[in-house]
Design a protein around this motif. Structure first.
Motif, PDB file in Angstrom:
ATOM      1  N   GLU A  97     -99.983 -92.226 102.692  1.00  0.00           N
ATOM      2  CA  GLU A  97    -101.208 -91.583 103.188  1.00  0.00           C
ATOM      3  C   GLU A  97    -102.060 -92.626 103.918  1.00  0.00           C
ATOM      4  OE1 GLU A  97    -103.582 -89.486 100.291  1.00  0.00           O
ATOM      5  OE2 GLU A  97    -104.628 -88.443 101.907  1.00  0.00           O
ATOM      6  N   VAL A  98    -102.543 -92.265 105.107  1.00  0.00           N
ATOM      7  CA  VAL A  98    -103.245 -93.270 105.920  1.00  0.00           C
ATOM      8  C   VAL A  98    -104.711 -93.404 105.531  1.00  0.00           C
ATOM      9  CG1 VAL A  98    -101.683 -93.053 107.879  1.00  0.00           C
ATOM     10  CG2 VAL A  98    -103.722 -91.611 107.779  1.00  0.00           C
ATOM     11  N   GLY A 125     -96.389 -99.079 105.989  1.00  0.00           N
ATOM     12  CA  GLY A 125     -96.097 -97.832 105.270  1.00  0.00           C
ATOM     13  C   GLY A 125     -96.045 -96.635 106.199  1.00  0.00           C
ATOM     14  N   CYS A 126     -95.954 -96.873 107.498  1.00  0.00           N
ATOM     15  CA  CYS A 126     -96.035 -95.768 108.473  1.00  0.00           C
ATOM     16  C   CYS A 126     -94.713 -95.007 108.532  1.00  0.00           C
ATOM     17  CB  CYS A 126     -96.385 -96.342 109.839  1.00  0.00           C
ATOM     18  SG  CYS A 126     -96.367 -95.138 111.155  1.00  0.00           S
ATOM     19  N   THR A 127     -94.774 -93.719 108.324  1.00  0.00           N
ATOM     20  CA  THR A 127     -93.542 -92.913 108.300  1.00  0.00           C
ATOM     21  C   THR A 127     -93.556 -91.814 109.351  1.00  0.00           C
ATOM     22  OG1 THR A 127     -94.555 -91.443 106.689  1.00  0.00           O
ATOM     23  CG2 THR A 127     -93.233 -93.256 105.817  1.00  0.00           C
ATOM     24  N   ARG A 128     -94.408 -91.957 110.363  1.00  0.00           N
ATOM     25  CA  ARG A 128     -94.573 -90.848 111.294  1.00  0.00           C
ATOM     26  C   ARG A 128     -93.794 -91.040 112.588  1.00  0.00           C
ATOM     27  NH1 ARG A 128     -98.473 -91.111 107.860  1.00  0.00           N
ATOM     28  NH2 ARG A 128     -99.886 -89.374 107.488  1.00  0.00           N
ATOM     29  N   THR A 171     -83.900 -96.249 112.480  1.00  0.00           N
ATOM     30  CA  THR A 171     -83.556 -97.431 111.675  1.00  0.00           C
ATOM     31  C   THR A 171     -83.766 -98.720 112.469  1.00  0.00           C
ATOM     32  OG1 THR A 171     -81.253 -97.058 112.262  1.00  0.00           O
ATOM     33  CG2 THR A 171     -81.937 -96.297 110.101  1.00  0.00           C
ATOM     34  N   ALA A 172     -83.831 -98.611 113.800  1.00  0.00           N
ATOM     35  CA  ALA A 172     -84.040 -99.828 114.606  1.00  0.00           C
ATOM     36  C   ALA A 172     -85.525-100.077 114.855  1.00  0.00           C
ATOM     37  CB  ALA A 172     -83.310 -99.691 115.938  1.00  0.00           C
ATOM     38  N   ARG A 173     -86.375 -99.205 114.345  1.00  0.00           N
ATOM     39  CA  ARG A 173     -87.786 -99.289 114.748  1.00  0.00           C
ATOM     40  C   ARG A 173     -88.454-100.496 114.092  1.00  0.00           C
ATOM     41  NH1 ARG A 173     -91.721 -96.593 110.983  1.00  0.00           N
ATOM     42  NH2 ARG A 173     -93.446 -96.192 112.402  1.00  0.00           N
ATOM     43  N   ALA A 174     -89.304-101.149 114.885  1.00  0.00           N
ATOM     44  CA  ALA A 174     -90.014-102.331 114.382  1.00  0.00           C
ATOM     45  C   ALA A 174     -91.472-102.257 114.824  1.00  0.00           C
ATOM     46  CB  ALA A 174     -89.345-103.592 114.911  1.00  0.00           C
ATOM     47  N   ASP A 175     -92.031-101.033 114.880  1.00  0.00           N
ATOM     48  CA  ASP A 175     -93.387-100.867 115.416  1.00  0.00           C
ATOM     49  C   ASP A 175     -94.430-101.457 114.479  1.00  0.00           C
ATOM     50  OD1 ASP A 175     -92.592 -98.933 117.600  1.00  0.00           O
ATOM     51  OD2 ASP A 175     -91.867 -97.902 115.810  1.00  0.00           O
TER      52      ASP A 175
END
Ligand code: SF4
Length: 306
Positions: free
Chosen positions: A206-207, A233-236, A279-283
């Protein structure tokens, strides 16, 4: 969508470039099979899309989708809240940055009064889209004098006000760091009048940091996206109207899923692509901003939604 940019002569995307409802639903099915359970419909302004109720109905039937929410400026909501709820919408978030029309207009450049947004909040609650979340972006020198009046207005209501630090979304909102009112300062200002106690997150990732008024006046949220970024913790994931998958609110470079769909890819091929992207995301745009490193180029908020 500032009027100077999106004026009468602006060439909007032709309809053929937008995902159809069927294409959106097909992608949502793939996402759901990969573990997505919550969907949020954003914009621009999503209620401008014709027959949005039909899309909500289609999305609500997807196995695994447990929650569908909508972020809106509220202007068109009073007449449609009931139909949206009947179609399967569970919750709405309404943007409201001030209680007086002059400040509200200065923040949003919209041509409707605050009363219309308040009507929308009432209509949403009456339709069962509750609790209604009210998002207030706080910008120093423009609407930060509204922090206490807004808190007072929504204390002891069934709604949840969330105050959000002013962010550099897109390139057209004139963001400078000095305009950010840190969430800690907002909390201090409110807590000095109405003491607050911290609540834990309502769900993982939760943000908003949640607080309860000690006197039982309900709940308020603070979103410290600039001063206390939560990229870890960003899952969006965000899907644009023209079918690009963005893994960050600020990521200019989306991944084209529309081409896959229209080239006849099967669901498994699309799922594999989504898995590979995710799975490659590194934002970590907000973390880079906080550390004053040079963050990558940004996408416009009106394109990607909140
Ligand atoms: S900046 Fe990007 S990665 Fe960080 S929390 Fe926001 S959307 Fe997520």
């Amino acid at each position: 969508m500032p009027k100077e940019v999106f004026g009468r002569d602006f060439q909007f995307l032709p309809r053929s470039e937008l995902l159809t409802f069927e294409e959106i639903v097909r992608l949502a099915r793939v996402f759901a099979r990969e573990g997505v359970s919550k969907l949020r419909i954003t914009g621009g302004e999503p209620l401008l899309r014709r027959e949005l109720e039909r899309l909500v109905d289609m999305l609500a039937r997807i196995p695994g989708i447990e929650d569908i929410a909508l972020t809106t400026n509220g202007a068109l909501l009073p007449a449609r809240a009931r139909a949206l709820a009947d179609a399967g919408l569970r919750r709405v978030t309404v943007s409201l940055d001030a209680l007086d029309d002059a400040t509200f207009g200065a923040m949003n450049d919209v041509a409707f009064p605050v009363a219309r947004v308040l009507d929308a909040i009432d209509a949403a609650a009456e339709a069962g889209l509750a609790p209604v979340k009210i998002n207030m972006v706080v910008r120093r020198g423009v609407n930060d004098h509204c922090v206490l009046p807004m808190a007072e207005r929504f204390r002891n209501s069934a709604h949840i006000l969330r105050m959000i630090e002013f962010m550099d979304v897109g390139t057209t909102n004139g963001w400078v760091r000095e305009d950010v009112v840190p969430a800690a300062e907002i909390k201090q200002r409110i807590g000095a009048i109405w003491p607050l106690r911290a609540l834990g997150p309502g769900y993982p990732g939760e943000v908003a940091s949640r607080f309860a008024y000690v006197d039982g006046g309900g709940e308020i949220g603070l979103i410290a996206s600039v001063t206390e970024p939560f990229c870890g913790g960003c899952t969006r994931a965000r899907l644009s109207a023209d079918g690009r998958l963005h893994t960050c609110l600020f990521g200019a470079a989306g991944h084209d899923l529309r081409a896959l769909l229209r080239d006849g890819a099967g669901d498994e091929e699309i799922a594999a692509r989504v898995r590979a992207i995710w799975t490659a995301r590194a934002d970590r745009y907000s973390e880079l901003r906080a550390s004053r490193a040079s963050p990558p180029p940004r996408v416009e908020m009106s394109y990607i939604g909140g």
